[in-house]
Scaffold this motif. Structure first.
Motif, mmCIF file in Angstrom:
data_model
loop_
_atom_site.group_PDB
_atom_site.id
_atom_site.type_symbol
_atom_site.label_atom_id
_atom_site.label_comp_id
_atom_site.label_asym_id
_atom_site.label_seq_id
_atom_site.Cartn_x
_atom_site.Cartn_y
_atom_site.Cartn_z
ATOM 1 N N GLY A 17 0.824 -1.202 0.000
ATOM 2 C CA GLY A 17 0.000 0.000 0.000
ATOM 3 C C GLY A 17 0.857 1.251 0.000
ATOM 4 N N THR A 18 1.818 1.255 0.882
ATOM 5 C CA THR A 18 2.637 2.456 1.014
ATOM 6 C C THR A 18 3.476 2.691 -0.237
ATOM 7 N N VAL A 19 3.972 1.612 -0.811
ATOM 8 C CA VAL A 19 4.863 1.769 -1.954
ATOM 9 C C VAL A 19 4.127 2.420 -3.121
ATOM 10 N N ILE A 20 2.932 1.950 -3.383
ATOM 11 C CA ILE A 20 2.198 2.501 -4.521
ATOM 12 C C ILE A 20 1.847 3.969 -4.291
ATOM 13 N N ALA A 21 1.461 4.293 -3.065
ATOM 14 C CA ALA A 21 1.092 5.667 -2.773
ATOM 15 C C ALA A 21 2.274 6.616 -2.996
ATOM 16 N N ARG A 22 3.467 6.125 -2.718
ATOM 17 C CA ARG A 22 4.638 6.992 -2.811
ATOM 18 C C ARG A 22 5.052 7.237 -4.258
ATOM 19 N N ALA A 23 4.535 6.375 -5.141
ATOM 20 C CA ALA A 23 5.022 6.427 -6.515
ATOM 21 C C ALA A 23 4.330 7.525 -7.323
ATOM 22 N N TYR A 30 8.021 11.542 -18.036
ATOM 23 C CA TYR A 30 7.426 10.280 -18.474
ATOM 24 C C TYR A 30 8.482 9.380 -19.098
ATOM 25 N N VAL A 31 8.109 8.129 -19.188
ATOM 26 C CA VAL A 31 9.015 7.148 -19.792
ATOM 27 C C VAL A 31 9.154 7.431 -21.294
ATOM 28 N N ASN A 32 10.368 7.192 -21.796
ATOM 29 C CA ASN A 32 10.655 7.357 -23.212
ATOM 30 C C ASN A 32 10.319 6.056 -23.945
ATOM 31 N N ASP A 33 9.098 6.009 -24.509
ATOM 32 C CA ASP A 33 8.643 4.771 -25.148
ATOM 33 C C ASP A 33 9.541 4.356 -26.308
ATOM 34 N N ALA A 34 10.108 5.333 -26.996
ATOM 35 C CA ALA A 34 10.951 4.993 -28.151
ATOM 36 C C ALA A 34 12.159 4.169 -27.720
ATOM 37 N N ALA A 55 19.046 7.842 -8.236
ATOM 38 C CA ALA A 55 19.791 7.373 -7.072
ATOM 39 C C ALA A 55 18.831 6.898 -5.977
ATOM 40 N N ALA A 56 17.699 7.584 -5.862
ATOM 41 C CA ALA A 56 16.709 7.200 -4.848
ATOM 42 C C ALA A 56 15.761 6.123 -5.368
ATOM 43 N N GLN A 57 15.917 5.769 -6.647
ATOM 44 C CA GLN A 57 15.040 4.771 -7.285
ATOM 45 C C GLN A 57 13.566 5.194 -7.184
ATOM 46 N N GLU A 58 13.347 6.474 -7.395
ATOM 47 C CA GLU A 58 12.010 7.059 -7.367
ATOM 48 C C GLU A 58 11.470 7.031 -8.800
ATOM 49 N N PRO A 59 10.440 6.242 -9.069
ATOM 50 C CA PRO A 59 9.997 6.092 -10.456
ATOM 51 C C PRO A 59 9.110 7.240 -10.940
ATOM 52 N N VAL A 60 8.967 7.350 -12.244
ATOM 53 C CA VAL A 60 8.067 8.330 -12.859
ATOM 54 C C VAL A 60 6.668 7.692 -12.962
ATOM 55 N N PRO A 61 5.660 8.461 -13.366
ATOM 56 C CA PRO A 61 4.310 7.893 -13.490
ATOM 57 C C PRO A 61 4.283 6.704 -14.459
ATOM 58 N N HIS A 62 3.394 5.812 -14.189
ATOM 59 C CA HIS A 62 3.191 4.582 -14.962
ATOM 60 C C HIS A 62 4.292 3.563 -14.769
ATOM 61 N N VAL A 63 5.223 3.844 -13.886
ATOM 62 C CA VAL A 63 6.221 2.840 -13.481
ATOM 63 C C VAL A 63 5.892 2.459 -12.045
ATOM 64 N N TYR A 64 5.474 1.224 -11.858
ATOM 65 C CA TYR A 64 4.915 0.828 -10.560
ATOM 66 C C TYR A 64 5.839 -0.144 -9.841
ATOM 67 N N PRO A 65 6.172 0.170 -8.603
ATOM 68 C CA PRO A 65 6.983 -0.782 -7.843
ATOM 69 C C PRO A 65 6.156 -2.001 -7.433
ATOM 70 N N ALA A 106 7.849 -2.672 -19.821
ATOM 71 C CA ALA A 106 9.198 -2.965 -19.362
ATOM 72 C C ALA A 106 9.146 -3.445 -17.923
ATOM 73 N N LEU A 107 10.059 -4.338 -17.596
ATOM 74 C CA LEU A 107 10.276 -4.727 -16.207
ATOM 75 C C LEU A 107 11.672 -4.250 -15.835
ATOM 76 N N ILE A 108 11.778 -3.653 -14.670
ATOM 77 C CA ILE A 108 13.037 -3.035 -14.259
ATOM 78 C C ILE A 108 13.385 -3.589 -12.886
ATOM 79 N N LYS A 109 14.627 -4.055 -12.742
ATOM 80 C CA LYS A 109 15.021 -4.589 -11.438
ATOM 81 C C LYS A 109 16.408 -4.079 -11.086
ATOM 82 N N THR A 110 16.494 -3.359 -9.977
ATOM 83 C CA THR A 110 17.763 -2.796 -9.528
ATOM 84 C C THR A 110 18.288 -3.610 -8.352
#
Lengths: 340, 396
Positions: A17-23, A30-34, A55-65, A106-110
């Motif tokens: 719950g908290t993770v999604i709210a923070r995103a 926005y993500v560069n679709d190209a 560095a903080a791994q803070e995603p942009v909109p439409h990128v969901y942790p 895309a799936l992204i894993k750091t």
């Protein structure tokens, strides 16, 4: 029946719950679709624009942790997982298996080591869903932690694990990505199977319209940190499903072994019980069977989990240290089996 | 017809015209440079490895169709994996129509070169060596194609594998020839495979020289249509050094050519000398099994004309001394367990255990001289061996 997760709903609610709210970063990025869709291999991770603050791994909109109930062990790395779907598309739920991510996703894993201020991002692996299929690429973070560059040949990095072991950590090369992600000759995602995602996360994603409907059979695997509340069998089988079954299943890298460690596999022989190894070579040690019920120390499967030496160690990739917790879970399961 | 011929010519010439060559030298960063080339190569490209010793710390992998990896000879270009820290093999190939030629690999931690689901692969003049000689901690397989259709292994040299030097598993249309397998547990092993031709090889100082096996509980079973011909199978007398869990750990020291649970296997024109347990052994699968799809018996195995220099003069068999005495000081060269069907066409003195049941062990044996019939029909050689296209690739 693999239940035992109902009692864990409360816990997963707190986490997801908290993770999604923070995103919710500033709306102008926005993500560069190209970068995802075009041919070619972007040299820098920043080219995709997945992060508002890298560095903080803070995603942009439409990128969901998201997180997985039972994760893959990677030498104790902290793993930050994100899923992106392009505007105008929806993720489709199809049973308990993988979410069906549309082209352009895309799936992204750091992978990170160290706590708090000391946390260092080591690598970010991306899976891009292009028109001609999935593409897996590894990116290596710079010293300044400002960006990560493409490392198709992989790399080795000296670091200390949370357990205090000094290791030479392996960033896989692009082909090695496929060793785990290959199925029937194609690259496929492994992680986001509905059965290994929390029910609450799925609900929120559905409510927000990101996923088309609640998948059947979601949220079956136990939460790894609460595995004590699950059955011994569920904990071990979840571990094997997540850590081994991407190779040890029909159509994948270790198909020729005849060993199938998927969660849904019920045939004892396919699971390795009193099964002789085929091409284990010296990996078998002095042992005769993959799993000897009631006798973990006579079981090749556990033996190979308990060593880190290449040529013997399982998994073959992505492991420099032994996962003591995983060993314990599998040991308990084998020890509790009725001897034959 | 003419049009077809022309378009075939165009196709054939297309690759060289547009192909790129990646030249790799040994030295600093060789791991990354070589692996990058293996990733960035496109179909038709050639990766050329200059002579020298390459110190490699991680397994390499190739997943691009139609690539050639070419060294400066099996003594000139050496990929040295002595300090390997990760991966299960030295080189993994997962793409089709790949040619590997003229280089060596030393001391990989796991297998040497594994190709899985890699159709139409050529291994030509490759050497894989564990330099300390036979040792249980050497890697399992030196040359390891599996789950592939179209495999040509030609002119390779393999030494020290703790399982099989050349191991072809769960594959179809195979040729292994002109190769030397020395001081491995199994020299050459064809397992759960069909249409294999094993000819003009030297198998020496292994525990067992040439093995043709079919095993249960595997995705691909029903091995057969195998010809083992014109091989020199001599002095396979190295004590078994395989870890006990492996099927080859049960191979007796001094086995020349061994067939276990296969159908339609022809053994002819080989020279067998100095294989003290059994120059030729034909048996059923020895373990209990419960895989309904599996047939544990050897069927239609034909022993043709071979040159035997001695038989089982020092057999590693229970009651070996008594058996030797009973047969006049030496066991006849062909040993059969009496299960399934065996045919003999040439001069092949043998003996049979006369077992009547699979999986019961030697305890039930009633040894007697072999009385095997001649085959009812000529051996069907059609479709055996690698596709001709693979051989054509060698001259490029």
């Amino acid at each position: 029946m693999k239940l035992g997760t109902v009692s864990l709903l409360a816990a997963s609610l707190l986490l997801t719950g908290t993770v999604i709210a923070r995103a919710t970063p500033p709306p102008e990025q926005y993500v560069n679709d190209a970068a995802i869709m075009d041919d070619g291999l972007p040299r820098l991770l920043s080219a995709y624009g997945f992060f508002a603050d890298a560095a903080a791994q803070e995603p942009v909109p439409h990128v969901y942790p998201y997180r997985l109930n039972t994760p893959l062990y990677s030498d104790g790395a902290e793993k930050l997982r994100f899923v992106y779907r392009p505007a105008g598309t929806q993720i489709a739920a199809s049973g308990e298996g993988l979410l069906d991510l549309p082209v352009g996703s895309a799936l992204i894993k750091t992978f990170a080591f160290g706590e708090g201020e000391d946390r260092r991002l080591i690598e970010t692996r991306v899976l891009l869903h292009r028109a001609d299929g999935w593409l897996a690429l590894p990116y290596l973070w710079n010293e300044e932690q400002t960006d990560a560059r493409l490392a198709v040949a992989g790399a080795r990095i000296d670091l200390t694990t949370p357990r205090g072991e000094d290791i030479s950590y392996r960033v896989p090369n692009k082909n090695q990505c496929k060793e785990c992600h290959g199925l029937g000759g194609e690259v496929v995602p492994i992680g986001p199977k509905a059965r290994n995602l929390s029910g609450d996360w799925l609900k929120q994603m559905v409510a927000a319209g990101h996923i088309d409907r609640m998948p059947q059979g979601g949220d079956q695997l136990p939460l790894w940190e609460h595995r004590g509340k699950a059955s011994v069998e569920d904990a071990a089988r979840a571990y094997l499903d997540v850590n081994c079954a991407h190779c040890h299943r029909p159509g994948a890298t270790a198909s020729n072994s005849g060993l199938d460690l998927r969660w849904e596999q019920e045939d004892p022989r396919a699971l390795g019980i009193m099964k002789r190894p085929v091409a284990a070579g010296r990996g078998a040690g002095d042992l005769l069977f993959d799993i000897v019920p009631g006798d973990p120390d006579a079981s090749i499967l556990l033996h190979r989990m308990m060593v880190s030496e290449p040529g013997v160690a399982m998994p073959e990739l992505g492991k420099a240290t032994v996962d003591e917790d995983g060993v314990e879970a599998v040991r308990k399961w084998i020890a509790g089996m009725e001897p034959r | 017809m003419i049009r077809i011929a022309i378009s075939a010519l165009l196709l054939a010439s297309a690759a060289p015209v547009f192909a790129e060559t990646y030249s790799i030298e040994p030295g600093e960063g060789a791991q990354e440079r070589l692996q990058e080339a293996l990733i960035l190569a496109e179909p038709g490209d050639e990766i050329v490895l200059a002579a020298g010793r390459y110190e490699l710390t991680d397994g390499l992998s190739l997943d691009v169709d139609g690539v050639t990896v070419r060294g400066a000879g099996m003594d000139g270009t050496v990929l040295d994996f002595t300090t390997q820290a990760g991966a299960g093999e030295g080189l993994l190939v997962t793409s089709d129509n790949v040619t590997l030629r003229d280089f060596a690999m030393e001391n990989p931690k796991g297998d040497g070169i594994k190709s899985k689901g890699a159709d139409n692969i050529v291994y030509y003049r490759i050497r894989v060596t564990w330099t300390r000689g036979p040792h249980p901690e050497n890697g399992a397989y030196a040359i390891y194609p599996v789950e592939s259709t179209g495999v040509l292994v030609d002119g390779v040299k393999v030494t020290g594998a703790s399982d099989a030097g050349i191991y072809v598993g769960q594959s179809d249309r195979i040729t292994v020839r002109n190769s030397i397998a020395e001081a491995n547990v199994a020299g050459i092993e064809i397992e759960n495979s069909r249409n294999a031709l094993v000819e003009h090889n030297i198998a020496t100082r292994n525990t067992g020289g040439i093995l043709v096996f079919d095993l249960p509980d595997l995705p691909v079973m029903g091995g057969g249509n195998v010809i083992v011909a014109n091989n020199l199978v001599v002095a396979n007398d190295t004590p078994n050094f395989a870890p006990p869990g492996n099927i080859v750990a049960g191979v007796r020291r001094g086995t020349g050519i061994m067939v276990m649970a296969n159908e339609d296997v022809l053994i002819e024109n080989n020279i067998l000398s100095g294989n003290p347990t059994a120059p030729v052994m034909v048996i059923a699968y020895v373990q209990p099994y419960d895989d309904e799809r599996y047939n544990p018996l050897p069927r239609g195995v034909v022993v043709g004309d071979n040159t035997f220099d001695g038989g089982g003069y020092d057999p590693q068999l229970e009651g070996g001394e008594l058996l030797k005495a009973a047969f006049g000081g030496e066991l006849p060269p062909v040993m059969w367990d009496g299960l399934g069907s065996l045919y003999v066409t040439g001069e092949a003195p043998g003996w049979s255990l006369n077992l009547t049941e699979q999986g019961v062990g030697l305890g039930a044996a009633q040894p007697a001289p072999l009385a095997a019939p001649t085959p009812e029909a000529a051996f069907d050689r059609s479709g055996i061996g690698a596709p001709a296209e693979l051989e054509a690739r060698l001259s490029r």
